[in-house]
Design a protein around this motif. Sequence first.
Motif, PDB file in Angstrom:
ATOM      1  N   ALA A  99       0.825  -1.205   0.000  1.00 35.77           N
ATOM      2  CA  ALA A  99       0.000   0.000   0.000  1.00 35.77           C
ATOM      3  C   ALA A  99       0.862   1.259   0.000  1.00 35.77           C
ATOM      4  CB  ALA A  99      -0.933  -0.009   1.207  1.00 35.77           C
ATOM      5  N   ARG A 100       1.907   1.269   0.794  1.00 37.10           N
ATOM      6  CA  ARG A 100       2.794   2.443   0.844  1.00 37.10           C
ATOM      7  C   ARG A 100       3.485   2.673  -0.504  1.00 37.10           C
ATOM      8  NH1 ARG A 100       3.283   4.441   5.962  1.00 37.10           N
ATOM      9  NH2 ARG A 100       2.860   3.010   7.671  1.00 37.10           N
ATOM     10  N   MET A 101       3.890   1.594  -1.162  1.00 41.10           N
ATOM     11  CA  MET A 101       4.523   1.713  -2.473  1.00 41.10           C
ATOM     12  C   MET A 101       3.531   2.298  -3.491  1.00 41.10           C
ATOM     13  SD  MET A 101       5.947  -1.258  -5.003  1.00 41.10           S
ATOM     14  CE  MET A 101       4.268  -1.774  -5.319  1.00 41.10           C
ATOM     15  N   GLN A 149      -8.471   9.965   1.751  1.00 43.70           N
ATOM     16  CA  GLN A 149      -9.231   8.851   2.325  1.00 43.70           C
ATOM     17  C   GLN A 149      -8.327   7.640   2.553  1.00 43.70           C
ATOM     18  OE1 GLN A 149     -12.505   8.986   3.191  1.00 43.70           O
ATOM     19  NE2 GLN A 149     -12.351   6.950   4.002  1.00 43.70           N
ATOM     20  N   VAL A 150      -7.525   7.298   1.569  1.00 42.25           N
ATOM     21  CA  VAL A 150      -6.658   6.117   1.682  1.00 42.25           C
ATOM     22  C   VAL A 150      -5.578   6.358   2.738  1.00 42.25           C
ATOM     23  CG1 VAL A 150      -5.065   4.586   0.459  1.00 42.25           C
ATOM     24  CG2 VAL A 150      -7.133   5.407  -0.689  1.00 42.25           C
ATOM     25  N   GLU A 151      -4.999   7.544   2.751  1.00 42.42           N
ATOM     26  CA  GLU A 151      -3.982   7.855   3.765  1.00 42.42           C
ATOM     27  C   GLU A 151      -4.549   7.723   5.175  1.00 42.42           C
ATOM     28  OE1 GLU A 151      -0.869  10.909   1.611  1.00 42.42           O
ATOM     29  OE2 GLU A 151      -2.700  11.757   2.449  1.00 42.42           O
ATOM     30  N   GLY A 152      -5.840   8.002   5.326  1.00 42.67           N
ATOM     31  CA  GLY A 152      -6.481   7.876   6.625  1.00 42.67           C
ATOM     32  C   GLY A 152      -6.557   6.438   7.132  1.00 42.67           C
ATOM     33  N   ASP A 161       0.149   3.873  11.469  1.00 37.92           N
ATOM     34  CA  ASP A 161       1.356   4.611  11.805  1.00 37.92           C
ATOM     35  C   ASP A 161       2.578   3.767  11.492  1.00 37.92           C
ATOM     36  OD1 ASP A 161      -0.153   6.724  12.738  1.00 37.92           O
ATOM     37  OD2 ASP A 161      -0.205   5.972  14.782  1.00 37.92           O
ATOM     38  N   ASP A 162       3.719   4.419  11.289  1.00 36.11           N
ATOM     39  CA  ASP A 162       4.949   3.706  10.939  1.00 36.11           C
ATOM     40  C   ASP A 162       5.365   2.676  11.987  1.00 36.11           C
ATOM     41  OD1 ASP A 162       5.295   4.940   8.519  1.00 36.11           O
ATOM     42  OD2 ASP A 162       6.570   6.523   9.314  1.00 36.11           O
TER      43      ASP A 162
END
Length: 132
Positions: free
Chosen positions: A7-9, A121-124, A128-129
């Motif tokens: 997801a992060r990529m 929305q997706v970032e929400g 957390d790291d």
Amino acid sequence: MSDTKCARMLLEAARRDIEALRVMRHSDGLPEEVYGFHVQQASEKLLKAWIALLGASYPLTHSIETLLKLLAERGIDTEPFVDLSAYTPYAVEFRYAGVGPDAKPINRVGALEGVEALLEQVEGHLPDDDEP
């Protein structure tokens, strides 16, 4: 279990498309298919990131509608993003053939706002790291 790394990529790749959209939104000479392609690409990547965060697999597709349907099947309200489905043809069909002289111009500001809302929305949903 979600696939946060994937997801992060995808989010990073979508952010690059969004940055391109921000730069291009006021470029009068830019063909519609170039702008539409980046709207489609950002949307596709963001929706796939969201699906990955839900712990599900996504298909190898450019169809925004298909990806929205997968999210809806998982109880996600996709209604705010349905208009992005109109950009599916920009992935391949319009990218190579062009949109044609009679095509309605893209509302570039509106398209960018739609993609930015999807990004938010997706970032929400991104953990957390320090979370596994």
